[in-house]
Design a protein around this motif. Structure first.
Motif, mmCIF file in Angstrom:
data_model
loop_
_atom_site.group_PDB
_atom_site.id
_atom_site.type_symbol
_atom_site.label_atom_id
_atom_site.label_comp_id
_atom_site.label_asym_id
_atom_site.label_seq_id
_atom_site.Cartn_x
_atom_site.Cartn_y
_atom_site.Cartn_z
ATOM 1 N N THR A 1 -8.219 -6.108 1.092
ATOM 2 C CA THR A 1 -8.692 -6.913 -0.036
ATOM 3 C C THR A 1 -8.704 -8.393 0.343
ATOM 4 O OG1 THR A 1 -6.472 -7.163 -0.953
ATOM 5 C CG2 THR A 1 -7.771 -5.317 -1.773
ATOM 6 N N ARG A 2 -7.752 -8.794 1.187
ATOM 7 C CA ARG A 2 -7.715 -10.197 1.610
ATOM 8 C C ARG A 2 -8.935 -10.522 2.465
ATOM 9 N NH1 ARG A 2 -2.916 -13.866 2.831
ATOM 10 N NH2 ARG A 2 -3.926 -14.715 1.012
ATOM 11 N N ILE A 3 -9.215 -9.638 3.452
ATOM 12 C CA ILE A 3 -10.324 -9.889 4.375
ATOM 13 C C ILE A 3 -11.661 -9.911 3.624
ATOM 14 C CG2 ILE A 3 -11.624 -8.890 6.302
ATOM 15 C CD1 ILE A 3 -8.809 -7.819 7.259
ATOM 16 N N THR A 4 -11.817 -8.966 2.700
ATOM 17 C CA THR A 4 -13.093 -8.877 2.000
ATOM 18 C C THR A 4 -13.144 -9.794 0.775
ATOM 19 O OG1 THR A 4 -12.237 -7.042 0.719
ATOM 20 C CG2 THR A 4 -13.484 -6.482 2.690
ATOM 21 N N GLY A 5 -12.059 -10.538 0.547
ATOM 22 C CA GLY A 5 -12.053 -11.454 -0.591
ATOM 23 C C GLY A 5 -12.118 -10.752 -1.930
ATOM 24 N N THR A 6 -11.505 -9.582 -1.994
ATOM 25 C CA THR A 6 -11.533 -8.829 -3.261
ATOM 26 C C THR A 6 -10.121 -8.659 -3.801
ATOM 27 O OG1 THR A 6 -11.515 -6.835 -1.928
ATOM 28 C CG2 THR A 6 -13.649 -7.521 -2.802
ATOM 29 N N GLU A 7 -9.341 -9.734 -3.744
ATOM 30 C CA GLU A 7 -7.940 -9.589 -4.126
ATOM 31 C C GLU A 7 -7.755 -9.253 -5.594
ATOM 32 O OE1 GLU A 7 -6.387 -13.146 -2.220
ATOM 33 O OE2 GLU A 7 -5.105 -11.851 -1.030
ATOM 34 N N TYR A 8 -8.803 -9.473 -6.386
ATOM 35 C CA TYR A 8 -8.673 -9.101 -7.801
ATOM 36 C C TYR A 8 -8.512 -7.589 -7.972
ATOM 37 C CZ TYR A 8 -13.656 -8.558 -6.924
ATOM 38 O OH TYR A 8 -14.844 -8.210 -6.363
ATOM 39 N N PHE A 9 -8.898 -6.815 -6.953
ATOM 40 C CA PHE A 9 -8.652 -5.362 -7.007
ATOM 41 C C PHE A 9 -7.159 -5.053 -7.095
ATOM 42 C CE2 PHE A 9 -12.707 -4.083 -4.492
ATOM 43 C CZ PHE A 9 -13.453 -4.239 -5.652
ATOM 44 N N LEU A 10 -6.325 -5.990 -6.603
ATOM 45 C CA LEU A 10 -4.885 -5.714 -6.551
ATOM 46 C C LEU A 10 -4.319 -5.451 -7.939
ATOM 47 C CD1 LEU A 10 -3.562 -8.214 -3.860
ATOM 48 C CD2 LEU A 10 -4.058 -5.777 -3.617
ATOM 49 N N THR A 11 -4.930 -6.036 -8.954
ATOM 50 C CA THR A 11 -4.422 -5.813 -10.310
ATOM 51 C C THR A 11 -4.475 -4.334 -10.669
ATOM 52 O OG1 THR A 11 -5.138 -8.006 -10.942
ATOM 53 C CG2 THR A 11 -4.711 -6.453 -12.723
ATOM 54 N N GLN A 12 -5.645 -3.724 -10.481
ATOM 55 C CA GLN A 12 -5.754 -2.292 -10.799
ATOM 56 C C GLN A 12 -4.913 -1.452 -9.837
ATOM 57 O OE1 GLN A 12 -8.839 -4.071 -10.606
ATOM 58 N NE2 GLN A 12 -8.754 -4.394 -12.822
ATOM 59 N N LEU A 13 -4.815 -1.924 -8.589
ATOM 60 C CA LEU A 13 -4.002 -1.167 -7.630
ATOM 61 C C LEU A 13 -2.528 -1.194 -8.028
ATOM 62 C CD1 LEU A 13 -5.848 -2.229 -4.388
ATOM 63 C CD2 LEU A 13 -5.517 0.131 -5.167
ATOM 64 N N THR A 14 -2.102 -2.300 -8.615
ATOM 65 C CA THR A 14 -0.708 -2.386 -9.068
ATOM 66 C C THR A 14 -0.479 -1.456 -10.258
ATOM 67 O OG1 THR A 14 -0.683 -4.674 -8.347
ATOM 68 C CG2 THR A 14 1.091 -3.977 -9.824
ATOM 69 N N MET A 15 -1.436 -1.452 -11.179
ATOM 70 C CA MET A 15 -1.310 -0.525 -12.312
ATOM 71 C C MET A 15 -1.310 0.918 -11.823
ATOM 72 S SD MET A 15 -3.984 -2.507 -14.806
ATOM 73 C CE MET A 15 -3.894 -1.380 -16.194
ATOM 74 N N THR A 16 -2.158 1.180 -10.824
ATOM 75 C CA THR A 16 -2.203 2.517 -10.229
ATOM 76 C C THR A 16 -0.821 2.930 -9.725
ATOM 77 O OG1 THR A 16 -4.505 2.275 -9.592
ATOM 78 C CG2 THR A 16 -3.208 3.867 -8.344
ATOM 79 N N ALA A 17 -0.120 1.971 -9.116
ATOM 80 C CA ALA A 17 1.207 2.281 -8.583
ATOM 81 C C ALA A 17 2.128 2.773 -9.693
ATOM 82 C CB ALA A 17 1.803 1.044 -7.914
ATOM 83 N N TYR A 18 2.133 2.058 -10.832
ATOM 84 C CA TYR A 18 3.049 2.465 -11.895
ATOM 85 C C TYR A 18 2.678 3.827 -12.469
ATOM 86 C CZ TYR A 18 5.076 -2.159 -11.480
ATOM 87 O OH TYR A 18 5.698 -3.274 -10.999
ATOM 88 N N TYR A 19 1.369 4.086 -12.596
ATOM 89 C CA TYR A 19 0.989 5.428 -13.047
ATOM 90 C C TYR A 19 1.407 6.483 -12.012
ATOM 91 C CZ TYR A 19 -1.710 3.533 -16.952
ATOM 92 O OH TYR A 19 -2.075 2.911 -18.115
ATOM 93 N N SER A 20 1.366 6.091 -10.742
ATOM 94 C CA SER A 20 1.755 7.037 -9.694
ATOM 95 C C SER A 20 3.230 7.412 -9.798
ATOM 96 C CB SER A 20 1.473 6.447 -8.315
ATOM 97 O OG SER A 20 0.104 6.149 -8.203
ATOM 98 N N LEU A 21 4.014 6.479 -10.309
ATOM 99 C CA LEU A 21 5.435 6.775 -10.484
ATOM 100 C C LEU A 21 5.612 7.914 -11.501
ATOM 101 C CD1 LEU A 21 8.135 5.688 -9.450
ATOM 102 C CD2 LEU A 21 8.184 4.125 -11.404
ATOM 103 N N VAL A 22 4.811 7.885 -12.560
ATOM 104 C CA VAL A 22 4.848 8.991 -13.525
ATOM 105 C C VAL A 22 4.455 10.284 -12.821
ATOM 106 C CG1 VAL A 22 4.061 9.820 -15.769
ATOM 107 C CG2 VAL A 22 4.017 7.373 -15.274
ATOM 108 N N ILE A 23 3.380 10.188 -12.037
ATOM 109 C CA ILE A 23 2.826 11.382 -11.396
ATOM 110 C C ILE A 23 3.842 12.047 -10.476
ATOM 111 C CG2 ILE A 23 1.022 12.237 -9.840
ATOM 112 C CD1 ILE A 23 -0.206 11.262 -12.382
#
Ligand SMILES: Nc1ncnc2c1ncn2[C@@H]1O[C@H](COP(=O)(O)OP(=O)(O)OP(=O)(O)O)[C@@H](O)[C@H]1O
Ligand SMILES: [Mg+2]
Lengths: 254, 357
Positions: free
Chosen positions: B22-44
């Motif tokens: 995400t840093r290289i491609t300049g898409t760091e805003y994706f990290l927000t959804q990726l962080t939320m994904t992590a917390y849902y993954s904890l449930v999973i």
């Protein structure tokens, strides 16, 4: 000395009196056989003794304590384990894992210790593994250690199930038709194995239809028919008992 | 090093690689959804332990997630300034309360996030024990229905309770301060640290569960999953082990609810909804039931796609469809252990021999 004592036990399923006022004792260090025609209530008696069912009336005393109200788990912890008429191995687990699971009551790592993988659990696991290999060696099934248990041949599954029970280090081992489905050679081996288990100091109570096996290995025989005891004696006398002969042969003649 | 260590290292590498990408491609805003994904993954992964390893279904885990989220949201936004009761002043003196400013600059006195988090987890444990005790005596569909009921009850409660924000939920939940200057917050300046923090929690959870699977308890769970009567006869207290696993998975869900609520700055009733519970079960199923890594990777992909809006208005339908398809065509789950050997058998011509005794 009496290890197990069944005292006036009855069990009813709806309209069927499956076990009726049954009493007998099992002496420590002996092999006792429980025989009777199909549907006589033998497996039900095993279920009552091992805590998977509870009697309507009567007491079951094991090692000096009344156990008729205990769950099968509590009974196992007290040193009584069973095998099943229809083999109940743990599927998707290897032979080794099946036998290791049998050592549950002799180990103690719980949820927290397991999750944190505390050092004492490593030692414990190593001990469980060693003991399990010891049992597999005794039974001659080490080559199958990593095989999925339920994929083995029928006769070997029976042996694994007994191994799993032995891993519990029971005082009393209940075997429900250990020779069912075995060929003659396997039946003979099973007989020798059961005698060896008794010689290790484990008391054995078995249900079995193969009469030559019963007569060869057991110290005493109890005969039940329609849930009631009709005879209890040494094997030689049982073979001559008229009532037993009638129950086993007479019914066919009508 | 054992295989599970390699897998953990590999997954950690993947998480780092994604951030670098995400840093290289300049898409760091994706990290927000990726962080939320992590917390849902904890449930999973917690639910995977319950369904795949202990063999017990739960269609109510969104309820536990919501208990965590709502308790922390309520306690950290509830202004105690005008409350001069003895208990409040005791809490204040013991440092359990914090003073902060709300978005309009007004002063607030609220429960410290740590205390809120601990309360949330404790309440979850109590509820899970109370509910799990009777409910886990049920099997199969009955257990599914009963747990579905739990989820619905939590949903109706949060939806119908005024001080929990009713249909609006609770917003303006503050960040969750951690040692080392870390804060669980959606603030974009802390995006990278929050990304690593969230996935760090997931990886830690995975390590704990992987350890558990390979322990005495894991063996006992596998045994009771396979043949409950036999496990019981070998001295395994099956009811207690099922209950403990249920509570453990509820705690995973609740902790995820707490952290995601602080990250998002709020929580709404949809988090408690039945469709969320169905989604969690669907992901565990497609991940292979008794396959923690499968569940985790499916969670990473599917939750991310969902959060990025790839499924559009069909979002819930996609997960419902996944569940139906898995149940129809691969009831043991898709990424299961013997997938490849099963496929080989399926495609080999001589699988008639299988039936031979
Ligand atoms: N859980 C149950 N509910 C109702 N009836 C039962 C139950 N278990 C056993 N029975 C009945 O009780 C009777 C005794 O069954 P049991 O299985 O104890 O016989 P058994 O002596 O072990 O027979 P076999 O030699 O065929 O194994 C049978 O008529 C059986 O149908
Ligand atoms: Mg029987």
């Amino acid at each position: 000395m009496t290890l197990l004592s069944i005292r006036g036990v009855s069990k009813r399923f709806g309209g069927l009196q499956a076990v009726n006022d049954l009493s007998f004792d099992v002496a420590a260090g002996s092999i006792k056989a429980l025989i009777g025609p199909n549907g006589a209530g033998k497996t039900t008696i095993f279920n009552l003794i091992s805590g998977s069912l509870h009697p309507d009336r009567g007491e079951i005393v094991f090692g000096g304590a009344e156990i008729q109200a205990m769950s099968s788990c509590e009974v196992a912890v007290r040193g009584m384990v069973r095998t099943f008429q229809h083999i109940r191995l743990f599927p998707k687990m290897t032979v080794l894992e099946n036998i290791m699971a049998g050592r549950h009551v002799h180990s103690r790592a719980g949820f927290i210790a397991g999750m944190l993988s505390l050092p004492f659990t490593w030692k414990e696991e190593r001990r469980i593994r060693e003991r399990s290999f010891g049992i597999m060696e005794m039974l001659g099934i080490v080559p199958h250690a990593e095989t999925e248990a339920v994929s083995l041949a029928y006769g070997q599954q029976r042996v694994v199930e007994i191994g799993r029970a032995l891993a519990c280090e029971p005082k009393l081992l209940l075997l429900d038709e250990p020779a069912a489905g075995l060929n003659m050679r396997e039946t003979n081996e099973m007989g020798r194995l059961i005698s060896r288990i008794r010689d290790m100091g484990v008391t054995v109570l078995l249900v079995e239809h193969d009469m030559s096996l019963v007569m060869k290995i057991s110290d005493e025989v109890v005969v039940v028919s329609y849930g009631e005891k009709i005879a209890e004696d040494r094997p030689l006398s049982i073979q001559k008992n008229r009532e037993v002969i009638r129950v086993y042969l007479g019914d066919d003649e009508c | 090093m054992e295989r599970k260590h390699f897998a953990v290292a590999g997954f950690t590498g993947l998480i780092v690689a994604i951030q670098l990408a995400t840093r290289i491609t300049g898409t760091e805003y994706f990290l927000t959804q990726l962080t939320m994904t992590a917390y849902y993954s904890l449930v999973i992964v917690g639910l995977c332990m319950l369904i795949g390893y202990a063999g017990q279904i739960s269609l109510g885990h969104a309820g536990f997630f919501a208990i965590g989220g709502y308790v922390t949201a309520f306690l950290t936004t509830w202004d105690l300034k005008s409350n001069h009761g003895a208990f409040v002043s005791l809490l204040e003196r013991s440092g359990a309360l914090v003073s902060r400013q709300d978005v309009y600059g007004g002063n607030l006195l609220t429960v410290h996030p740590w205390l809120a988090c601990v309360s949330a987890i404790l309440l979850t444990v109590v509820v899970a024990y109370l509910v799990g005790g009777p409910v886990l005596k049920l099997k199969g569909h009955y257990l599914a229905m009963a747990t579905l009921g739990i989820g619905i009850i939590v949903y109706r409660i949060v939806l119908g309770t005024e001080f929990l924000g009713a249909s609006d939920g609770i917003s303006e939940v503050p960040g969750f301060p951690l040692p080392g200057g870390l804060v669980v917050t959606g603030d974009s300046s802390l995006r990278i640290s929050n990304y690593y923090l969230a996935w760090g929690v997931v990886i830690l959870g995975m390590v704990l569960l992987l350890n558990l699977i390979h322990s005495r308890v894991g063996r006992a769970l596998a045994a009771l999953h396979g043949a409950e009567d036999a496990a019981e006869a070998m001295g395994i207290p099956t009811a207690r082990y099922k209950l403990h696993t249920f509570v453990l998975s509820a705690v995973f869900a609740s902790l995820a609810g707490v952290l995601l609520t602080h990250f998002n700055g709020g929580i709404g009733p949809s988090e408690a909804g039945v469709m969320k519970s169905v989604r969690y079960v669907a992901i565990v199923a497609i991940g292979g039931m008794a396959n923690l890594w499968g569940a985790l990777s499916m969670s990473l992909v599917l939750n991310y796609l969902s959060l990025r809006g790839y499924f559009g208005t069909y979002d819930d339908a996609v997960f419902g469809a996944i569940l139906i398809l898995i149940m129809l065509f691969a009831p043991d789950g898709l990424l299961r252990r013997h997938l490849f050997s099963d496929m080989k058998r399926l495609f080999s011509r001589d699988h008639a021999g299988e039936e031979a005794p």
